[in-house]
Design a protein around this motif. Sequence first.
Motif, PDB file in Angstrom:
ATOM      1  N   GLU A   1       0.859  -1.190   0.000  1.00 37.37           N
ATOM      2  CA  GLU A   1       0.000   0.000   0.000  1.00 37.37           C
ATOM      3  C   GLU A   1       0.893   1.236   0.000  1.00 37.37           C
ATOM      4  O   GLU A   1       1.955   1.254   0.629  1.00 37.37           O
ATOM      5  CB  GLU A   1      -0.925   0.017   1.221  1.00 37.37           C
ATOM      6  CG  GLU A   1      -1.819   1.238   1.307  1.00 37.37           C
ATOM      7  CD  GLU A   1      -2.691   1.270   2.550  1.00 37.37           C
ATOM      8  OE1 GLU A   1      -3.438   2.245   2.721  1.00 37.37           O
ATOM      9  OE2 GLU A   1      -2.603   0.323   3.362  1.00 37.37           O
TER      10      GLU A   1
ATOM     11  N   TYR B   1      -4.746  -3.624  -5.348  1.00 35.45           N
ATOM     12  CA  TYR B   1      -5.459  -4.183  -4.204  1.00 35.45           C
ATOM     13  C   TYR B   1      -6.816  -4.787  -4.547  1.00 35.45           C
ATOM     14  O   TYR B   1      -7.425  -4.463  -5.560  1.00 35.45           O
ATOM     15  CB  TYR B   1      -5.657  -3.101  -3.148  1.00 35.45           C
ATOM     16  CG  TYR B   1      -6.348  -1.867  -3.677  1.00 35.45           C
ATOM     17  CD1 TYR B   1      -7.732  -1.748  -3.671  1.00 35.45           C
ATOM     18  CD2 TYR B   1      -5.611  -0.817  -4.207  1.00 35.45           C
ATOM     19  CE1 TYR B   1      -8.362  -0.631  -4.166  1.00 35.45           C
ATOM     20  CE2 TYR B   1      -6.233   0.316  -4.708  1.00 35.45           C
ATOM     21  CZ  TYR B   1      -7.614   0.401  -4.679  1.00 35.45           C
ATOM     22  OH  TYR B   1      -8.231   1.505  -5.187  1.00 35.45           O
TER      23      TYR B   1
ATOM     24  N   ARG C   1      -7.797   2.779   0.566  1.00 30.74           N
ATOM     25  CA  ARG C   1      -6.792   3.201  -0.399  1.00 30.74           C
ATOM     26  C   ARG C   1      -7.030   4.626  -0.891  1.00 30.74           C
ATOM     27  O   ARG C   1      -8.111   5.187  -0.748  1.00 30.74           O
ATOM     28  CB  ARG C   1      -6.758   2.235  -1.590  1.00 30.74           C
ATOM     29  CG  ARG C   1      -6.340   0.817  -1.245  1.00 30.74           C
ATOM     30  CD  ARG C   1      -5.010   0.770  -0.501  1.00 30.74           C
ATOM     31  NE  ARG C   1      -4.396  -0.537  -0.532  1.00 30.74           N
ATOM     32  CZ  ARG C   1      -4.504  -1.464   0.411  1.00 30.74           C
ATOM     33  NH1 ARG C   1      -5.204  -1.217   1.483  1.00 30.74           N
ATOM     34  NH2 ARG C   1      -3.885  -2.628   0.296  1.00 30.74           N
TER      35      ARG C   1
END
Length: 715
Positions: free
Chosen positions: A57, A100, A108
Amino acid sequence: MPSSPRDAPPDFASNAAIWKTANAEAFTPLVDAAPYFAVLRSALLKAQRRICIVAWEFHSQTELLHQEADDGYPTEIGPLLNALLEEREDLEAYLLVWDYALIYLQEREWKIFSNWLNNPHPRLHFVSDETAPTGASHHQKIVTIDDSIAFCGGTDVSISRWDRIEHRFEDPDRVNPDGKPYMPYHDIHAAMTGEVVDALQEVVSERWLHATGSNLSALPKDQRHDIWPEDLDKRFENVPLSLSKTEASPLDSPSQIHQLHLDLFAAAKSFIYIENQYFSSESLCVALAERLKEKDGPEIILVLPLDTSGWLVESTVGLLRDRLLERLKEADTYDRLRVYYPLTQGERDKSQAIYVHAKLIVVDDRILKIGSSNLSNRSMSVDSEIDFSLAFEKTNDSIASFRQTLIAQHFSAEPKAWQEAEEKEASLASCFDAFSRKSGQRNLQPLSYGCDSQLKRSLADTQLLDPEDPIDPEFLIQKNLDKQERSRTWKNVLTLFVSLSCAALLGLGIYWAWGSYFGKEEAIAFTESLSESPWAPLIAFCLFTFGGTAGIPLNAMLITVAVVMGSRFAITYGVSGAIVSSCIGFALGHALGKPLIRKLGSGAVDAVSRKLGERSFRSVAFVRLLPIAPFFMVNMVAGASHLKFKEYLIGTILGMAPGMCMVVLLANRIEATARNPSWGTTLSLLLVVGILVLGMSYLRKSLGANREQSPPSHA
């Protein structure tokens, strides 16, 4: 105290556990994100040629410093990268971030709301890595700068990570960009220089090549320089670091990390100290349980979070953790197991747990392991991971000092006090027992665990909640079947899945919507009253407009409106509402971008993308005529492509209108046959069905001929 370079690493690990061993001129573990982000920023300011970030991430608004900088550069990672790229013409930045799963969508950074992602610097190359099989992820966390320094471990450069070592109960700086605070957060990363940087850069380059098809060559030696931050001590110097990997496509690359953990547990003589986010791997549980059963086996200290993150994880991986800890306790014949969670105290006896995200193992103060892998099946054999271990034949003072300081911080105690306790107490476990009873700003508390029902135990024992393989059907077929059987099996599985899903959804939809109107007279009375309502046109239009945008199948809505309200409503307001819905979907796809759209599917998205790549209204009409993908998916993929809106709109009208009219006609004939069964209505229904079948067959044959004439695609 720096470790001595003359200490030789032992042969504790098998060849299957190690990918590569390389020298580290300097190596320092970094406890928690506040120190890591600060030294990362210092190193980035020295970048001249290349910055590489590989992440699970990444968030451009991640605050690195949480104080005013006196160097004139931004303190957020995104603006900082832009400033460096703007200032230094020879600098390039490469960011490779896992594409993702939808479950993480809320956490996100959305491209639609991110100016940094929408308007990247020309020399900032941001790529969403879509190569992991379904159900797997790319979990490695690596930063390299000018091939001269690397940062690797468990911490992503993202929001909700930063925290001070003190883990205060309340910290005004521990907030996300939206101003919302998050819980105290504990993690471990590391900085390193030397040959090990080349090894990590090789991992980065392989990942980049796999994701993009382009190569990142190693920088020449004369372009490398000293980037080590001045305010960072070198805890270890000139030591060999052994790297272990897990690939997200494990068929061709067996997990070294799984074998590494088994070797670590087997090598222990005195104690195994573990900090980890999860504990859900049965094979690792069995290995630890066997050590606990030994009369002279090692003590095992586990530091885990009080709760796993979120209700979904808690009800799956959390349940597995409870069951596996139960099994460890059952094997703990000699009382050598301790399981704790960290806690921080506030005013008026308030407290909150500190979330543990670290992935650390220390064995006998002679082996230190840090990395990205959790004690879960995912990390052992599903996700991409990278771990590194430092090992000595005998107890190493620097490893011992690091571990003792870390534990002392958990108890808000001085490292010297913990060292003295270890010298005084009979065992490491007894030290933990004594300190956990003391009060302080921070503490380690015994973790309560266990399954409260036999049903939960049985479910956890199946290991279905943490599978050892990706849930990608293509991967499972490839793993278990030979090449000749794969194609046939895949088609059968797909056909069965689609058929069952359609049947189940149709049945549920009918029961939910019209369960109370199953009687013939009641159903006829209801449909007649609805079709005569003055709100019928608006209802039909809104149904197609918002239903199509929400992903409700277009044909299902057409048939429903045709039967309930009549063919006139279905054609007039259905077609117009569907066109408006297609325009909304096009706008959403254009705003969200292709990386997010690809999460809606794989094969169907690829098929639509290839056809729309022709960028003409004919290609749009072709996609509309053939049901190769759901209506809403076509809309969004078209918006994410470079197709002009005018071509899209014309193709949509030409492609949808004939098919929609035929579906409405089919529904009309079905309704007529049901209301007034006769030879005439039956024959007219069969005629419409025949026309539809012939039309679809003709289109499919045309598609097959076009495929045979076109050149094969390259993977």
